[in-house]
Write a protein that holds these residues in place. Sequence first.
Motif, PDB file in Angstrom:
ATOM      1  N   GLU A 176      -6.739  -4.416   3.244  1.00  0.00           N
ATOM      2  CA  GLU A 176      -7.442  -5.693   3.245  1.00  0.00           C
ATOM      3  C   GLU A 176      -6.577  -6.841   2.732  1.00  0.00           C
ATOM      4  N   LYS A 177      -5.602  -6.532   1.860  1.00  0.00           N
ATOM      5  CA  LYS A 177      -4.825  -7.587   1.224  1.00  0.00           C
ATOM      6  C   LYS A 177      -3.455  -7.778   1.863  1.00  0.00           C
ATOM      7  N   GLN A 178      -3.318  -7.414   3.101  1.00  0.00           N
ATOM      8  CA  GLN A 178      -2.066  -7.606   3.821  1.00  0.00           C
ATOM      9  C   GLN A 178      -2.348  -8.405   5.090  1.00  0.00           C
ATOM     10  N   TYR A 222       0.817  -1.222   0.000  1.00  0.00           N
ATOM     11  CA  TYR A 222       0.000   0.000   0.000  1.00  0.00           C
ATOM     12  C   TYR A 222       0.847   1.267   0.000  1.00  0.00           C
ATOM     13  N   GLY A 223       2.170   1.120   0.053  1.00  0.00           N
ATOM     14  CA  GLY A 223       3.021   2.298   0.103  1.00  0.00           C
ATOM     15  C   GLY A 223       2.851   3.218  -1.083  1.00  0.00           C
ATOM     16  N   SER A 254     -12.441   1.683   8.281  1.00  0.00           N
ATOM     17  CA  SER A 254     -11.938   1.553   6.898  1.00  0.00           C
ATOM     18  C   SER A 254     -10.429   1.304   6.848  1.00  0.00           C
ATOM     19  N   GLY A 255      -9.898   0.658   7.888  1.00  0.00           N
ATOM     20  CA  GLY A 255      -8.479   0.329   7.907  1.00  0.00           C
ATOM     21  C   GLY A 255      -7.585   1.386   8.515  1.00  0.00           C
ATOM     22  N   TRP A 256      -8.119   2.541   8.862  1.00  0.00           N
ATOM     23  CA  TRP A 256      -7.314   3.638   9.388  1.00  0.00           C
ATOM     24  C   TRP A 256      -7.318   3.654  10.912  1.00  0.00           C
ATOM     25  N   ALA A 257      -6.211   4.094  11.482  1.00  0.00           N
ATOM     26  CA  ALA A 257      -6.084   4.282  12.925  1.00  0.00           C
ATOM     27  C   ALA A 257      -5.128   5.444  13.152  1.00  0.00           C
ATOM     28  N   LYS A 258      -5.180   6.018  14.337  1.00  0.00           N
ATOM     29  CA  LYS A 258      -4.255   7.107  14.652  1.00  0.00           C
ATOM     30  C   LYS A 258      -3.702   6.928  16.072  1.00  0.00           C
TER      31      LYS A 258
END
Length: 268
Positions: free
Chosen positions: A243-245, A186-187, A260-264
């Motif tokens: 999702e694909k990792q 995703y980089g 949605s896959g995000w965090a802080k």
Amino acid sequence: LLVLISIALIAGGGLLLFDLNSWIYSLQVLWKGVSDPLQLDSSLQSGLFLSLADYGYQAAFFFVFGLLGWLYDLKKRGWNVVSFYFLILFGWIAIRFFFYQRVLIQFDVVLLMYSAVFLGALWRVQIGRLFKGLVAVGVTLGMIVPFVVSLADFSPMISEREWQGIRQFCGQLEPKTYVMATHSLYGTWLRGYCPDQLVIAPGMFEHDRWSLLDWRDFWRGDEGRLLELLRRYDTQLYLYVGEKQPQLRLSQDLFEELGSGWAKLKFR
């Protein structure tokens, strides 16, 4: 020939002197690969080209005809440079010697040559037109079917939902905010669709302050090191888990999940 050899020696000597340390390092890596290939990095062991399973599936048709062509040519003409080269390439791939996946390109070319030898010899045999037609159909299908199957299985690297989620989330962030891709897959997507943010990814881009060992500690969720690693970034940090990792267990004490896959991070 002597002139060309002389030019090659002079050019090779010039390159050697131009960057001697680089050549010494390359020779050390080569010797390490020959003497103890298991100690090499996994990317050097395989060559990062095409997996053996994918190659075997796509080239199975030509592998059979190529091997038969090699045996036919060996019986008819005996050993020569090409037949010996075929044996070296086959052995290199079979034992998965270092960088073996890069050798698949050369092996594929030699297989095509020997496939042509065998099919040409088969075509010259006095056999019926029906059998020749079946062989022609079989060769055609052998080339087309794997391509069609691969095309049918094609899918984007990430889903459209992920792509839209990355765009929308980064569009709401302030410029110069750190966003971290927790997997190299995703980089590039974050780099492309978070243009105003500072993107971090494993082993990619200039903002990555972690070594490979640091990343491994992070992926393992090593509580003893997480806080130390995350404090290297002196501003708000957002993480993305796609999702694909391989999925990560993010510590609830350190991270706030945003969906949605995000965090802080909970601290700065």
